[in-house]
Design a protein around this motif. Structure first.
Motif, PDB file in Angstrom:
ATOM      1  N   THR A  70     -17.219   3.031 -25.358  1.00 58.51           N
ATOM      2  CA  THR A  70     -17.868   2.159 -26.332  1.00 58.51           C
ATOM      3  C   THR A  70     -16.864   1.128 -26.817  1.00 58.51           C
ATOM      4  OG1 THR A  70     -17.346   3.747 -28.088  1.00 58.51           O
ATOM      5  CG2 THR A  70     -19.547   3.867 -27.101  1.00 58.51           C
ATOM      6  N   PHE A  71     -17.323  -0.110 -26.882  1.00 58.75           N
ATOM      7  CA  PHE A  71     -16.452  -1.208 -27.308  1.00 58.75           C
ATOM      8  C   PHE A  71     -17.010  -1.823 -28.579  1.00 58.75           C
ATOM      9  CE2 PHE A  71     -15.064  -5.614 -27.476  1.00 58.75           C
ATOM     10  CZ  PHE A  71     -13.698  -5.478 -27.270  1.00 58.75           C
ATOM     11  N   GLY A  72     -16.206  -1.859 -29.630  1.00 54.82           N
ATOM     12  CA  GLY A  72     -16.610  -2.455 -30.896  1.00 54.82           C
ATOM     13  C   GLY A  72     -16.637  -3.966 -30.793  1.00 54.82           C
ATOM     14  N   SER A  73     -17.834  -4.544 -30.794  1.00 54.96           N
ATOM     15  CA  SER A  73     -18.025  -5.964 -30.535  1.00 54.96           C
ATOM     16  C   SER A  73     -18.448  -6.696 -31.799  1.00 54.96           C
ATOM     17  CB  SER A  73     -19.106  -6.137 -29.457  1.00 54.96           C
ATOM     18  OG  SER A  73     -19.602  -7.460 -29.435  1.00 54.96           O
ATOM     19  N   TRP A  74     -18.013  -7.974 -31.903  1.00 50.13           N
ATOM     20  CA  TRP A  74     -18.502  -8.836 -32.979  1.00 50.13           C
ATOM     21  C   TRP A  74     -19.884  -9.391 -32.641  1.00 50.13           C
ATOM     22  CZ3 TRP A  74     -13.084 -10.454 -31.895  1.00 50.13           C
ATOM     23  CH2 TRP A  74     -12.182  -9.821 -32.769  1.00 50.13           C
ATOM     24  N   MET A  75     -20.397  -9.054 -31.462  1.00 52.95           N
ATOM     25  CA  MET A  75     -21.723  -9.460 -31.007  1.00 52.95           C
ATOM     26  C   MET A  75     -21.849 -10.981 -30.968  1.00 52.95           C
ATOM     27  SD  MET A  75     -22.529  -6.387 -30.528  1.00 52.95           S
ATOM     28  CE  MET A  75     -24.196  -6.458 -29.876  1.00 52.95           C
ATOM     29  N   ILE A  76     -20.756 -11.642 -30.590  1.00 47.27           N
ATOM     30  CA  ILE A  76     -20.727 -13.088 -30.380  1.00 47.27           C
ATOM     31  C   ILE A  76     -20.572 -13.307 -28.878  1.00 47.27           C
ATOM     32  CG2 ILE A  76     -19.476 -15.230 -30.857  1.00 47.27           C
ATOM     33  CD1 ILE A  76     -18.649 -14.013 -33.531  1.00 47.27           C
ATOM     34  N   PRO A  77     -21.498 -14.009 -28.241  1.00 50.04           N
ATOM     35  CA  PRO A  77     -21.546 -14.055 -26.772  1.00 50.04           C
ATOM     36  C   PRO A  77     -20.239 -14.417 -26.078  1.00 50.04           C
ATOM     37  CG  PRO A  77     -23.562 -14.973 -27.661  1.00 50.04           C
ATOM     38  CD  PRO A  77     -22.664 -14.708 -28.838  1.00 50.04           C
ATOM     39  N   ILE A  78     -19.515 -15.425 -26.558  1.00 52.89           N
ATOM     40  CA  ILE A  78     -18.322 -15.849 -25.837  1.00 52.89           C
ATOM     41  C   ILE A  78     -17.258 -14.756 -25.825  1.00 52.89           C
ATOM     42  CG2 ILE A  78     -17.281 -17.005 -27.853  1.00 52.89           C
ATOM     43  CD1 ILE A  78     -16.157 -19.075 -25.836  1.00 52.89           C
TER      44      ILE A  78
END
Length: 319
Positions: A134-142
């Motif tokens: 699991t990768f903690g993402s800022w959920m910003i596409p770029i």
């Protein structure tokens, strides 16, 4: 600490210059808007204030924290002469359907110090080993696409990585309890982990490909101001501040702490020791056109700017 992605509305704060008065007793007021709360990426500016470098150039500098829309909109609208941003943000803004008149004029840190942090016990020693994690993402596409591309470059399959929202303010706790890995800046979160005696693995994005050694953060100004004497004066004083911070990390950290006493001095000292080694190689602020255009082209190829975009978003400044 995350330097960029939480649009928190905060009030600006004024930092007064303190040194020998300018010879003609006139100081031009200029505003610098940060990208986040004061941190070691910004130390050179606070040194230039504290040691009178700006005042010697005839400038009285007011430092403010960003509003919800960040520094780019304030600089574009003329509410701040200078701001702190990032290559990817500047390129997008300069090539939007309604372009914003902003341009990067100096790199605050010569190399991209961001990358992926995980606990050593997870055994993630390569980007490919993010598979099944699991990768903690800022959920910003770029930013998700950069991670996906790094995994592909390393021979892995990004479709086997679960991207989950990262809303954590405490990265170390998050990679312990919420997800396996996340994007951090080495000079902050990894330094904190080391101070806490927590064993981690860090994968630098610049190591997987020179494309990802892009410039973050950068100093920006209005496109109509790049040739102004004020801009040249600001750059000269800033360079002196960052040169001092590079050569005197301990004293520089204490200067920053004087202006941001809410920050933990031990973290500032450790972070400053790291960042003082990467502020610049030969000349502070230098932006290499080939490196800038490498990431510009990657953004274009991946649809983050239009195929016919031509505004590279930076100006080669000789100060």
């Amino acid at each position: 600490m995350l330097y960029r992605f939480f649009g928190i509305l905060v009030l600006g704060f004024v930092v007064a210059a303190c040194a020998t008065p300018n010879t003609d007793n006139y100081l031009e007021n200029v505003v610098l808007v940060l990208d986040w709360t004061p941190n070691t990426n910004h130390t050179g500016f606070f040194v230039a204030i504290d040691r009178g470098y700006f005042e010697a150039e005839g400038l009285a500098v007011e430092v403010i924290q960003p509003f919800e829309d960040g520094s780019i909109t304030l600089v574009a609208a003329g509410h701040a002469q200078f701001g702190i941003s990032f290559q990817e943000e500047v390129v997008v803004a300069a090539n939007a359907s309604v372009p914003l008149p902003v341009v990067a004029i100096a790199a605050l840190v010569q190399d991209n110090t961001s990358g992926v942090l995980s606990l050593a016990e997870h055994g993630i020693t390569s980007f490919a080993e993010l598979e099944g994690r699991t990768f903690g993402s800022w959920m910003i596409p770029i930013y998700d696409e950069i991670i996906r591309e790094a995994i592909r470059m390393d021979g892995g399959n990004p479709d086997l990585v679960e991207f989950v929202p990262n809303m954590a303010l405490d990265t170390i706790t998050a990679i312990t309890l919420e997800f396996d890995a996340t994007w951090v800046f080495e000079g902050w979160d990894r330094v904190i982990a080391d101070m806490q005696g927590i064993a981690t693995n860090f994968l630098a994005l610049r190591d997987i490909s020179p494309i990802f050694n892009y410039y973050t953060p950068v100093l920006i100004t209005h496109t109509g101001s790049v040739h102004d004497p004020t801009t040249q004066a600001f750059l000269r004083a800033s360079r002196r501040g960052f040169e001092f911070a590079q050569n005197n990390p301990t004293e520089a950290a204490h200067i920053l702490h004087n202006h941001a006493p809410e920050m933990d001095i031990d973290i500032l000292l450790a972070s400053q020791q790291f960042l003082s080694q990467v502020y610049f190689h030969d000349t502070w602020g230098y932006i290499n056109e080939e490196r800038w255009m490498g990431f510009f082209n990657w953004m274009q190829e991946n649809g983050f700017i239009a195929e016919d975009a031509e505004n590279s978003g930076f100006y080669m400044t000789d100060f």
